[in-house]
Design a protein around this motif. Structure first.
Motif: not given
Ligand code: KG4
Ligand code: ZN
Length: 322
Positions: A283-293
């Motif tokens: 499971l890869i959960i990207p960092e917050f800053k890469y989740c939003t645009d």
């Protein structure tokens, strides 16, 4: 391979420089959140004007951050859609102008696909296929399968509202402001009875989603705002987790990725980690800053997918045959 990427599809103006699809050499962003908050949502005309004002200074800032000169770049990439047309045009025209000026290829990128490729950023290990991805944003809620780079298959999505949109609308109803996702998440932390139950639409029905009924239910029920926020968040995220689990199992995923603004939701991230424990998929959960645009994900997608699709590149030179 160094790619300068531009993202302007909605209300974030962003520029990044990505090396070999994973190394983030620069990542800058001008958020318009405060401007649109006054209107309770994104005003397209205002967004376009802000992009126009901020885009070139951001390109300069990114080059400075990466300590690079335009000559050192190999290509440019830009979000081609989906998104607000006026906003997209500003980014695309800025990218076309720079590509022409610097004589570099220009790679158009699909914004949704890029949300999945955010998972490749800052990564040293390979990502194994098949990938099952969830793109949960303000405009989209979809589950996709990526069998290999360049192959992107839609497996199911929302039949009405997107999950982020439902968060935004419920937040507005509860008077929590814009954007609704973080506001609901914050309000939900204050809940203490946690007894309220809201529907989990289409929970057991394949890979389609429906958020309109849940949104309406959240606005009709009588309870304290924090309890409603909690119950809504639980229902909204439970459905996402279940569907993603089902897709991962059905398609024997080796990797599961989440992306898009709503994937920044902390409850969603916690529940997903728990639910995926019995699956062998990473499971890869990207960092917050890469989740939003952001533009870093556009640079990653450009490297892994865009380079393969040369026939789709924008032509910024006079065509020889024309
Ligand atoms: O991907 P994104 O930045 O822009 C689009 O492409 O739409 O997503 C924005 C959406 C908004 O609807 C926002 O409310 C939602 O993502 N969002 C969240 C959270 N942070 C942002 N939703 C739930 N929980 C969050 N923490
Ligand atoms: Zn997005």
């Amino acid at each position: 391979m160094k790619i300068l990427a531009i993202e302007s599809s909605c209300d974030d103006c962003a520029v990044a420089i990505i090396e070999d699809g994973t190394k983030v050499r620069a990542n800058v962003l001008a958020s318009q959140e405060k401007i649109h908050a006054a209107y309770g949502g994104v005003v397209p005309e205002v967004a376009s004007r802000e992009h126009l004002r901020t885009i070139y200074p951001l390109v300069e800032k990114a080059l400075k951050q990466a300590k690079m000169k335009p000559e050192e770049l190999d290509a440019l990439a830009v979000t081609a859609g989906p998104g607000l047309l006026g906003s997209l045009i500003i980014g695309i025209n800025a990218a076309k102008t720079l590509a022409w000026l610097w004589n570099k290829p220009l790679i158009p990128i699909n914004h949704l696909q890029a949300h999945v490729y955010a998972a490749f950023l800052d990564r040293k290990e390979d990502v194994k296929f098949p990938i099952i991805g969830l793109v949960a944003s303000g405009g989209h809620t979809e589950i996709v399968k990526i069998g290999r780079h360049g192959e992107y298959k839609y497996l199911g999505g929302t039949v009405d509202d997107a999950v982020g949109e439902a968060f935004d609308k419920v937040a507005r109803f509860l008077g929590l402001g814009y954007p609704g996702g973080p506001a609901i998440a914050k309000e939900a932390l204050k809940a203490n009875t946690k007894k309220l139950q809201l529907p989990r639409p289409m929970m057991k029905e394949g890979l389609e989603f429906s958020y309109s009924g849940l949104k309406t239910a959240a606005t009709r029920v009588k309870d304290k705002p924090e309890e409603i926020a909690w119950a809504f968040q639980e229902s909204a995220t439970d459905v996402l987790v279940e569907k993603l689990y089902l897709a991962a199992k059905t398609y024997k995923a080796k990797t599961v990725i989440i992306g898009g603004g709503a994937s920044a939701n902390v409850r969603l991230r916690e529940k997903l980690v728990e639910r995926m424990k019995d699956q062998s998929a990473e499971l890869i959960i990207p960092e917050f800053k890469y989740c939003t645009d952001n533009a870093a994900m556009i640079g990653a997608a450009a490297y892994y997918v865009g380079l393969l699709k040369k026939s789709q590149w924008y032509n910024t030179r006079v065509m020889e045959s024309a």
